[in-house]
Design a protein around this motif. Structure first.
Motif, mmCIF file in Angstrom:
data_model
loop_
_atom_site.group_PDB
_atom_site.id
_atom_site.type_symbol
_atom_site.label_atom_id
_atom_site.label_comp_id
_atom_site.label_asym_id
_atom_site.label_seq_id
_atom_site.Cartn_x
_atom_site.Cartn_y
_atom_site.Cartn_z
ATOM 1 N N ALA A 197 0.811 -1.090 -0.025
ATOM 2 C CA ALA A 197 -0.072 0.227 -0.011
ATOM 3 C C ALA A 197 0.854 1.318 0.070
ATOM 4 N N PHE A 198 1.991 1.116 0.692
ATOM 5 C CA PHE A 198 3.056 2.316 0.506
ATOM 6 C C PHE A 198 3.390 2.687 -0.752
ATOM 7 N N GLU A 199 3.625 1.759 -1.580
ATOM 8 C CA GLU A 199 4.179 2.198 -3.130
ATOM 9 C C GLU A 199 3.018 2.287 -3.969
ATOM 10 N N ILE A 200 1.726 2.127 -3.662
ATOM 11 C CA ILE A 200 0.532 2.443 -4.113
ATOM 12 C C ILE A 200 0.301 4.082 -4.017
ATOM 13 N N GLY A 201 0.620 4.249 -2.879
ATOM 14 C CA GLY A 201 0.729 5.799 -2.445
ATOM 15 C C GLY A 201 -0.321 6.284 -1.434
ATOM 16 N N LEU A 202 -0.313 5.067 -0.358
ATOM 17 C CA LEU A 202 -1.296 5.069 0.747
ATOM 18 C C LEU A 202 -0.339 5.100 1.922
ATOM 19 N N SER A 203 -0.793 5.476 3.062
ATOM 20 C CA SER A 203 -0.095 5.467 4.110
ATOM 21 C C SER A 203 -0.731 5.223 5.644
ATOM 22 N N GLY A 204 -0.234 4.822 6.619
ATOM 23 C CA GLY A 204 -1.047 4.224 7.618
ATOM 24 C C GLY A 204 -1.035 2.817 8.081
ATOM 25 N N TRP A 205 -1.619 2.500 9.165
ATOM 26 C CA TRP A 205 -1.578 0.994 9.227
ATOM 27 C C TRP A 205 -2.395 0.237 8.097
ATOM 28 N N VAL A 206 -2.005 -1.011 7.807
ATOM 29 C CA VAL A 206 -2.492 -2.008 6.851
ATOM 30 C C VAL A 206 -2.840 -3.075 7.931
ATOM 31 N N PRO A 207 -3.887 -3.348 8.607
ATOM 32 C CA PRO A 207 -4.036 -4.438 9.307
ATOM 33 C C PRO A 207 -4.643 -5.617 8.377
ATOM 34 N N THR A 208 -4.109 -6.755 8.719
ATOM 35 C CA THR A 208 -4.540 -7.981 8.027
ATOM 36 C C THR A 208 -5.852 -8.633 8.680
ATOM 37 N N VAL A 209 -6.737 -8.927 7.617
ATOM 38 C CA VAL A 209 -7.805 -9.760 7.896
ATOM 39 C C VAL A 209 -7.543 -11.117 7.708
ATOM 40 N N GLU A 210 -7.019 -11.575 6.671
ATOM 41 C CA GLU A 210 -6.708 -12.779 6.681
ATOM 42 C C GLU A 210 -5.604 -13.364 5.911
ATOM 43 N N LEU A 211 -4.902 -14.399 6.394
ATOM 44 C CA LEU A 211 -3.469 -14.588 5.859
ATOM 45 C C LEU A 211 -3.416 -16.117 5.661
ATOM 46 N N THR A 212 -2.886 -16.724 4.329
ATOM 47 C CA THR A 212 -2.831 -17.965 3.947
ATOM 48 C C THR A 212 -1.494 -18.279 3.425
ATOM 49 N N VAL A 213 -0.786 -19.084 4.149
ATOM 50 C CA VAL A 213 0.746 -19.305 3.905
ATOM 51 C C VAL A 213 0.775 -20.933 3.460
ATOM 52 N N HIS A 214 1.416 -21.049 2.417
ATOM 53 C CA HIS A 214 2.074 -22.369 2.129
ATOM 54 C C HIS A 214 3.307 -22.539 2.153
ATOM 55 N N VAL A 215 3.800 -23.636 2.757
ATOM 56 C CA VAL A 215 5.155 -23.887 2.999
ATOM 57 C C VAL A 215 5.450 -24.815 1.900
ATOM 58 N N ARG A 216 6.559 -24.634 0.748
ATOM 59 C CA ARG A 216 6.929 -25.667 -0.061
ATOM 60 C C ARG A 216 7.753 -26.526 0.050
ATOM 61 N N CYS A 217 9.038 -26.157 0.771
ATOM 62 C CA CYS A 217 10.222 -27.001 1.199
ATOM 63 C C CYS A 217 10.989 -26.132 2.408
ATOM 64 N N ARG A 218 11.819 -27.003 2.887
ATOM 65 C CA ARG A 218 12.893 -26.443 3.798
ATOM 66 C C ARG A 218 13.877 -25.584 3.128
ATOM 67 N N PRO A 219 14.000 -24.388 3.628
ATOM 68 C CA PRO A 219 14.891 -23.485 3.244
ATOM 69 C C PRO A 219 16.238 -23.685 3.445
ATOM 70 N N ALA A 220 17.178 -23.436 2.480
ATOM 71 C CA ALA A 220 18.623 -23.486 2.454
ATOM 72 C C ALA A 220 19.136 -22.576 3.151
ATOM 73 N N PRO A 221 20.194 -22.581 4.016
ATOM 74 C CA PRO A 221 20.905 -21.589 4.580
ATOM 75 C C PRO A 221 21.190 -20.521 3.860
ATOM 76 N N GLY A 222 20.995 -19.194 4.604
ATOM 77 C CA GLY A 222 21.310 -18.005 3.623
ATOM 78 C C GLY A 222 20.115 -16.972 3.813
ATOM 79 N N PRO A 223 20.514 -15.858 3.327
ATOM 80 C CA PRO A 223 19.370 -15.001 3.130
ATOM 81 C C PRO A 223 18.151 -15.284 2.184
ATOM 82 N N LEU A 224 17.100 -14.896 2.539
ATOM 83 C CA LEU A 224 15.801 -15.189 1.532
ATOM 84 C C LEU A 224 15.481 -13.925 0.588
ATOM 85 N N ARG A 225 14.895 -14.197 -0.324
ATOM 86 C CA ARG A 225 14.256 -12.940 -1.219
ATOM 87 C C ARG A 225 12.682 -12.910 -1.066
#
Length: 284
Positions: A217-245
């Protein structure tokens, strides 16, 4: 591939993230936790941190340890301090187990208030076949030393975003227009992600990673709190060591709500997690 900024790397199981998401079993299916103020934005506890807390409780409840899919509805804003988690086993199978969990806090009269409710299926990521057939590609953005973190901007208002002190975030400059007063209008946010103490990612910390960047929302041009209503996450595999993108995209803002689609890629160029959330925005 660049390494996380910390010279001394915390181990999985012995980091600030692990300590702050640790739950204490009071009775079967009942857990206590003191939600840490270190994972707040303004005064609200970050939704990804909360998901990791509930994810840890479910990992203790279910016979399988790894979250495969977890869907959360955020009912009221959580605050730092004591909370209780109640879990239930819905079904157990050979490869997948399903459970549900709710986190409660107390109001000024001492009555329980439900903050978040989740339904999740767990399994064993190490038992999955290696066959991958995908058209997905890792996000393309500059190396870490050409990206920018909170430390590169003006000093934040004290207590406004404690969570940033616990993260290693380096944002793609092309998604930083909002920080310079010139948002691009595109619903995009990309960053290198890790924990500030150098702890490598695991399935539980992926639940944090999908909700740890500044909102699109910030890059769309809006500001302020953006509260989550619903969030679904799928974990696909165990991550390798090192930073994530981490890459976030929003294609549709309507009626004061937007979706954020996240992809998380590890240092081996594998898509390790995906998510979609519905969030509320303040217009006008």
């Amino acid at each position: 591939m660049p390494e996380a900024a910390s010279d001394t790397r915390a181990a999985i199981g012995d980091s600030e993230f692990d300590r702050d998401t640790a739950v204490t079993r009071r009775a079967p299916g009942v857990y206590d936790i003191d939600l840490s103020a270190g994972w707040t934005i303004i005064s609200a506890v970050n939704g990804g941190y909360l998901l990791a807390v509930l994810g840890r409780a479910l990992a203790d409840t279910l016979p399988h340890a790894d979250p495969f899919t977890i869907s959360a509805h955020y009912l009221t804003a959580s605050q730092p301090g004591p909370a209780v988690i109640r879990t239930d086993v819905v079904r157990t199978g050979r490869t997948l187990s399903t459970g549900q969990a709710s986190l409660f806090q107390y109001d000024e009269q001492g009555a329980e208030v439900e903050r978040i409710r989740v339904l999740a299926s767990y399994g064993d990521l190490d038992a999955l076949p290696d066959d991958v057939r995908t058209t997905a590609k890792p996000p393309a953005f500059p190396p870490m030393d050409q990206c920018f973190g909170p430390e590169d901007g003006p000093a934040p208002v004290e207590g406004s975003s404690a969570i940033t002190d616990r993260l290693m975030l380096k944002l793609d400059p092309s998604t930083l227009g909002w920080a310079l007063g010139a948002p691009s209008g595109k619903g995009e946010m990309r960053a290198w992600f890790g924990l500030a103490d150098g702890r490598d990612a695991d399935p539980l910390s992926l639940l944090l990673a999908v909700d740890a960047l500044p909102p699109t929302a910030f890059e769309i041009g809006l500001s302020g709190w953006v509260p989550t209503v619903e969030l679904t996450v799928h974990v696909r595999c165990r991550p390798a060591p090192g930073p994530l993108r981490v890459s976030l995209t929003t294609r549709n803002l309507a009626g004061g709500f937007l979706e954020e689609d996240a992809e998380v890629w590890d240092s081996a160029d594998r898509l390790v997690a995906q998510s979609r959330q519905l969030a509320r925005v303040r217009l006008g």
